[in-house]
Design a protein around this motif. Structure first.
Motif, PDB file in Angstrom:
ATOM      1  N   VAL A 208       8.044  -1.892   6.550  1.00  0.00           N
ATOM      2  CA  VAL A 208       8.089  -3.230   5.966  1.00  0.00           C
ATOM      3  C   VAL A 208       7.244  -3.287   4.698  1.00  0.00           C
ATOM      4  N   ASN A 209       6.025  -2.774   4.778  1.00  0.00           N
ATOM      5  CA  ASN A 209       5.123  -2.735   3.626  1.00  0.00           C
ATOM      6  C   ASN A 209       4.489  -1.359   3.533  1.00  0.00           C
ATOM      7  N   ASP A 210       4.529  -0.770   2.343  1.00  0.00           N
ATOM      8  CA  ASP A 210       3.870   0.506   2.128  1.00  0.00           C
ATOM      9  C   ASP A 210       2.356   0.334   2.167  1.00  0.00           C
ATOM     10  N   ALA A 211       1.672   1.416   2.460  1.00  0.00           N
ATOM     11  CA  ALA A 211       0.213   1.386   2.495  1.00  0.00           C
ATOM     12  C   ALA A 211      -0.353   1.253   1.089  1.00  0.00           C
ATOM     13  N   THR A 212      -1.514   0.619   0.995  1.00  0.00           N
ATOM     14  CA  THR A 212      -2.307   0.609  -0.224  1.00  0.00           C
ATOM     15  C   THR A 212      -3.604   1.352   0.071  1.00  0.00           C
ATOM     16  N   ASP A 216      -3.368  -0.589   5.694  1.00  0.00           N
ATOM     17  CA  ASP A 216      -2.389   0.321   6.286  1.00  0.00           C
ATOM     18  C   ASP A 216      -0.969  -0.179   6.052  1.00  0.00           C
ATOM     19  N   ALA A 217      -0.043   0.756   6.047  1.00  0.00           N
ATOM     20  CA  ALA A 217       1.367   0.396   5.991  1.00  0.00           C
ATOM     21  C   ALA A 217       1.742  -0.369   7.258  1.00  0.00           C
ATOM     22  N   VAL A 218       2.777  -1.191   7.157  1.00  0.00           N
ATOM     23  CA  VAL A 218       3.269  -1.945   8.310  1.00  0.00           C
ATOM     24  C   VAL A 218       4.711  -1.540   8.572  1.00  0.00           C
ATOM     25  N   SER A 219       4.984  -1.157   9.806  1.00  0.00           N
ATOM     26  CA  SER A 219       6.348  -0.807  10.190  1.00  0.00           C
ATOM     27  C   SER A 219       6.859  -1.810  11.214  1.00  0.00           C
ATOM     28  N   VAL A 235       0.472   1.230  10.547  1.00  0.00           N
ATOM     29  CA  VAL A 235       0.545   2.690  10.641  1.00  0.00           C
ATOM     30  C   VAL A 235      -0.872   3.223  10.507  1.00  0.00           C
ATOM     31  N   PRO A 236      -1.468   3.735  11.580  1.00  0.00           N
ATOM     32  CA  PRO A 236      -2.877   4.127  11.546  1.00  0.00           C
ATOM     33  C   PRO A 236      -3.171   5.164  10.458  1.00  0.00           C
ATOM     34  N   ASN A 237      -4.301   4.976   9.786  1.00  0.00           N
ATOM     35  CA  ASN A 237      -4.843   5.909   8.788  1.00  0.00           C
ATOM     36  C   ASN A 237      -4.007   6.018   7.515  1.00  0.00           C
ATOM     37  N   SER A 238      -2.957   5.212   7.388  1.00  0.00           N
ATOM     38  CA  SER A 238      -2.122   5.330   6.196  1.00  0.00           C
ATOM     39  C   SER A 238      -2.842   4.815   4.946  1.00  0.00           C
ATOM     40  N   PHE A 243      -5.496   6.209  -0.188  1.00  0.00           N
ATOM     41  CA  PHE A 243      -6.707   6.288  -1.030  1.00  0.00           C
ATOM     42  C   PHE A 243      -6.955   7.717  -1.493  1.00  0.00           C
ATOM     43  N   LEU A 244      -6.842   8.679  -0.581  1.00  0.00           N
ATOM     44  CA  LEU A 244      -7.084  10.078  -0.927  1.00  0.00           C
ATOM     45  C   LEU A 244      -6.046  10.590  -1.921  1.00  0.00           C
TER      46      LEU A 244
END
Length: 329
Positions: A208-212, A216-219, A235-238, A243-244
């Motif tokens: 639904v939303n990409d991570a920034t 986190d991203a939302v699925s 989405v955990p740790n996304s 950031f990395l």
């Protein structure tokens, strides 16, 4: 940074008689309150102070008639990886003044970390995951039945049109001698809800939303048969991975001899970032970050041997990196 407005998680009525969770709490004004209905419908809003969707939702509620006929409690929650989502009295008071001044004292803001309570409501609503999207709203009728749990931005007009009538009818049916009746226009609804054929959902995951770099991203889990949106999950740790990746790209594509990285959340680099630093020995890196609420600045001079800055797994914390650089001087 603007956060996109997430669609609210579709919330089906919970089974009749699903009791509300029982807990007490202290408001930022020192008032001792309970989650129990005590004869009056309640909206329990679990939010993050730095969440745009939470800000929009609570602002909308504060400006509506909802606060006149329903008790509204707002519980600040810290996310798993966001130290900037503070739950101290000052942060909550600032949030209240900025977004909910229209409500006066009609919305009760509670102090403390209520993430575990939000998770309990999430699981009571049928989710098997600890991942949640804020705001999470638990809706309780006057008879203390938990009727709905929603996640994501939801404005007051949708609450009024889609959920509050059901809360009222649920309460009326609970106090009536006719357990299956609610109103003249909804006769037989209870039987219809329990007897109608249901889809044998087959879910697929849709982003639904990409991570920034901070969220986190939302699925979404969506049924491929009927199209129903079953639930949303982070989405955990996304966010950390984003950031990395962004940091490594910034270093690799640097046009000048120094780059500056700003973060309020993260306190370490991984091997991909160190490889980028190694590939650009002409670039110095300055990192502005926070640790336990205090600001720090890390300087990595151009040409630094990064092999000594990371552990066997390729990770290096900013405090450790600073220690190694200071020691080698």
């Amino acid at each position: 940074m603007m956060a996109p407005a997430l669609p609210v998680m579709a919330a089906d009525p919970l089974p009749s008689g699903t009791k509300n969770l029982d807990f007490t709490f202290t408001t930022i004004d020192g008032e001792q309150l309970s989650s129990q209905a005590n004869g009056r419908p309640k909206l329990l809003v679990f939010y993050k102070v730095n969440c745009l969707n939470c800000q929009n939702t609570l602002k909308s509620i504060s400006e509506s008639d909802l606060i006149q006929n329903n008790d509204v409690y707002a519980f600040a929650c810290s996310s798993y990886n966001d130290s900037n989502a503070k739950t101290d009295d000052a942060s909550i008071s600032t949030f209240k003044t900025t977004y909910c001044s229209s409500a006066g004292d009609k919305i009760k803001f509670a102090q403390g970390d209520f993430l575990s309570k939000a998770s309990s409501y999430n699981q009571t609503a049928g989710s098997s995951s600890t991942s949640m999207t804020t705001p999470l709203i638990a809706m309780i009728d006057a008879d203390n039945n938990l009727c709905f749990v929603t996640q994501g931005q939801i404005l007051a007009d949708k609450l009024v049109s889609d959920y509050l009538p059901a809360l009222q009818s649920s309460s009326n049916s609970g106090s009536s001698q006719k357990p299956s009746s609610s109103s003249s226009s909804s006769k037989g609804d209870s039987k219809k809800d329990t007897s109608k054929p249901s889809c044998d959902h087959v879910a697929e995951t849709v982003v639904v939303n990409d991570a920034t770099s901070s969220d986190d991203a939302v699925s979404a889990y969506q049924c491929v048969k009927c199209g129903a949106l079953l639930r949303y999950e982070a989405v955990p740790n996304s966010a950390y991975a984003t950031f990395l990746a962004n940091t490594a790209n910034t270093i690799l594509n640097a046009q000048q001899g120094e780059v500056t990285i700003n973060t309020n959340i993260w306190t370490s680099f991984n091997r991909a970032v160190f490889d980028a630093i190694k590939s650009r020995p002409d670039v110095a890196i300055t990192v502005n970050y926070y640790y336990k609420g205090s600001p720090y600045v890390l300087h990595i001079p151009a040409g630094t041997n990064v092999d000594s800055l990371m552990d066997e797994n390729g990770f290096g914390g900013f405090l450790y990196i600073q220690h190694v650089i200071n020691t080698s001087k």
